[in-house]
Design an enzyme around this catalytic site. Structure first.
Site, PDB file in Angstrom:
ATOM      1  N   LYS A   1       0.674  -0.970   0.262  1.00  0.00           N
ATOM      2  CA  LYS A   1      -0.309  -0.197  -0.754  1.00  0.00           C
ATOM      3  C   LYS A   1       0.779   1.294  -0.137  1.00  0.00           C
ATOM      4  CE  LYS A   1      -3.988   1.337   3.087  1.00  0.00           C
ATOM      5  NZ  LYS A   1      -4.644   1.016   3.848  1.00  0.00           N
TER       6      LYS A   1
ATOM      7  N   ARG B   1     -16.626   4.265  13.678  1.00  0.00           N
ATOM      8  CA  ARG B   1     -17.008   5.232  13.199  1.00  0.00           C
ATOM      9  C   ARG B   1     -18.884   4.852  12.976  1.00  0.00           C
ATOM     10  NH1 ARG B   1     -12.897   7.158   9.846  1.00  0.00           N
ATOM     11  NH2 ARG B   1     -13.266   4.685   9.835  1.00  0.00           N
TER      12      ARG B   1
ATOM     13  N   SER C   1      -8.705   9.305   8.276  1.00  0.00           N
ATOM     14  CA  SER C   1      -7.726   9.524   7.497  1.00  0.00           C
ATOM     15  C   SER C   1      -7.695   9.373   5.827  1.00  0.00           C
ATOM     16  CB  SER C   1      -6.347   8.813   7.245  1.00  0.00           C
ATOM     17  OG  SER C   1      -6.319   7.841   8.727  1.00  0.00           O
TER      18      SER C   1
HETATM   19  P1  ADP Z   1      -7.141   0.346   9.347  1.00  0.00           P
HETATM   20  O1  ADP Z   1      -6.125   0.853   8.626  1.00  0.00           O
HETATM   21  O2  ADP Z   1      -6.423  -0.423   9.949  1.00  0.00           O
HETATM   22  O3  ADP Z   1      -8.475   0.400   9.339  1.00  0.00           O
HETATM   23  P2  ADP Z   1      -6.612   3.629  10.486  1.00  0.00           P
HETATM   24  O4  ADP Z   1      -6.090   3.999  10.428  1.00  0.00           O
HETATM   25  O5  ADP Z   1      -8.247   3.718   9.215  1.00  0.00           O
HETATM   26  O6  ADP Z   1      -6.761   1.518  10.545  1.00  0.00           O
HETATM   27  O7  ADP Z   1      -7.773   3.644  11.661  1.00  0.00           O
HETATM   28  C1  ADP Z   1      -7.306   2.916  12.842  1.00  0.00           C
HETATM   29  C2  ADP Z   1      -8.653   2.788  14.276  1.00  0.00           C
HETATM   30  O8  ADP Z   1      -9.215   3.871  13.928  1.00  0.00           O
HETATM   31  C3  ADP Z   1     -10.423   2.016  12.877  1.00  0.00           C
HETATM   32  O9  ADP Z   1     -10.645   0.967  14.307  1.00  0.00           O
HETATM   33  C4  ADP Z   1     -10.575   2.779  12.868  1.00  0.00           C
HETATM   34  O10 ADP Z   1     -12.091   2.317  12.713  1.00  0.00           O
HETATM   35  C5  ADP Z   1     -10.846   4.317  13.935  1.00  0.00           C
HETATM   36  N1  ADP Z   1     -10.959   5.347  13.550  1.00  0.00           N
HETATM   37  C6  ADP Z   1     -10.641   5.843  12.627  1.00  0.00           C
HETATM   38  N2  ADP Z   1     -10.893   7.572  11.813  1.00  0.00           N
HETATM   39  C7  ADP Z   1     -11.464   6.936  13.531  1.00  0.00           C
HETATM   40  C8  ADP Z   1     -12.635   8.213  14.112  1.00  0.00           C
HETATM   41  N3  ADP Z   1     -12.413  10.080  13.237  1.00  0.00           N
HETATM   42  N4  ADP Z   1     -13.028   8.590  15.425  1.00  0.00           N
HETATM   43  C9  ADP Z   1     -12.627   7.379  15.700  1.00  0.00           C
HETATM   44  N5  ADP Z   1     -11.989   5.595  15.805  1.00  0.00           N
HETATM   45  C10 ADP Z   1     -11.399   6.055  13.974  1.00  0.00           C
END
Ligand code: ADP
Length: 147
Positions: free
Chosen positions: A41, A90, A129
């Site tokens: 990725k 979320r 993100s």
């Molecule tokens: P991955 O690539 O493993 O999904 P992320 O960096 O996107 O990792 O997210 C890590 C964790 O944080 C996941 O459980 C995701 O659901 C949670 N997460 C991401 N954004 C938020 C947010 N705004 N509020 C709460 N939890 C979040």
């Protein structure tokens, strides 16, 4: 020692991620924010940048550590002796995905890794993100979304 692992890509780490960590702090003795290295990725922020951003956000928090890992999250959790896996939810889309992952990780760890889910705070539920990367690639200010 209640050690939790909070794994993710964190490309980049957002105010939503930071909120989950802060709210989980009273539940655990230590939270290891584990930045996953995925060679398949392409990331926008380099590994070094991602780590620096997270370390800065928790510079005054002794219970938070940042580490990188590659491979399976269960294997890394075992290696650092973390019994809890912290994740944020979320939406129902997150819920479905997290349920599958939690079931798989419980099975793969032979019951040694329990997933703890926290609901996103409503004011951060739209923060992702992906959103931050989109804003950044279109020269928009991302500072409101990163800690
Ligand atoms: P991955 O690539 O493993 O999904 P992320 O960096 O996107 O990792 O997210 C890590 C964790 O944080 C996941 O459980 C995701 O659901 C949670 N997460 C991401 N954004 C938020 C947010 N705004 N509020 C709460 N939890 C979040």
């Amino acid at each position: 020692m209640r050690r939790a692992i909070f794994p993710g890509s964190f490309d980049p780490f957002t105010i939503g991620h930071a909120d989950i960590v802060r709210r989980a702090l009273p539940l655990f003795d230590e939270i290891v924010i584990a930045v996953g290295i995925n060679y398949n990725k392409q990331s926008l922020f380099s590994l070094e940048e991602r780590i620096k951003m997270i370390e800065k956000a928790f510079a005054n928090e002794k219970k938070v550590r940042v580490q990188t890992y590659s491979g399976l999250t269960v294997d890394f959790a075992k290696q650092i002796e973390a019994r809890y896996l912290l994740r944020g939810v979320r939406s129902t889309i997150d819920f479905e995905y997290e349920k599958t992952m939690a079931d798989a990780n419980r099975e793969l760890s032979h019951g040694q890794l329990e997933t703890v889910l926290l609901y996103a705070s409503p004011q951060y539920a739209h923060v992702s993100s992906t959103l931050v990367r989109d804003l950044h690639s279109h020269q928009h200010d991302i500072t409101p979304y990163i800690p």
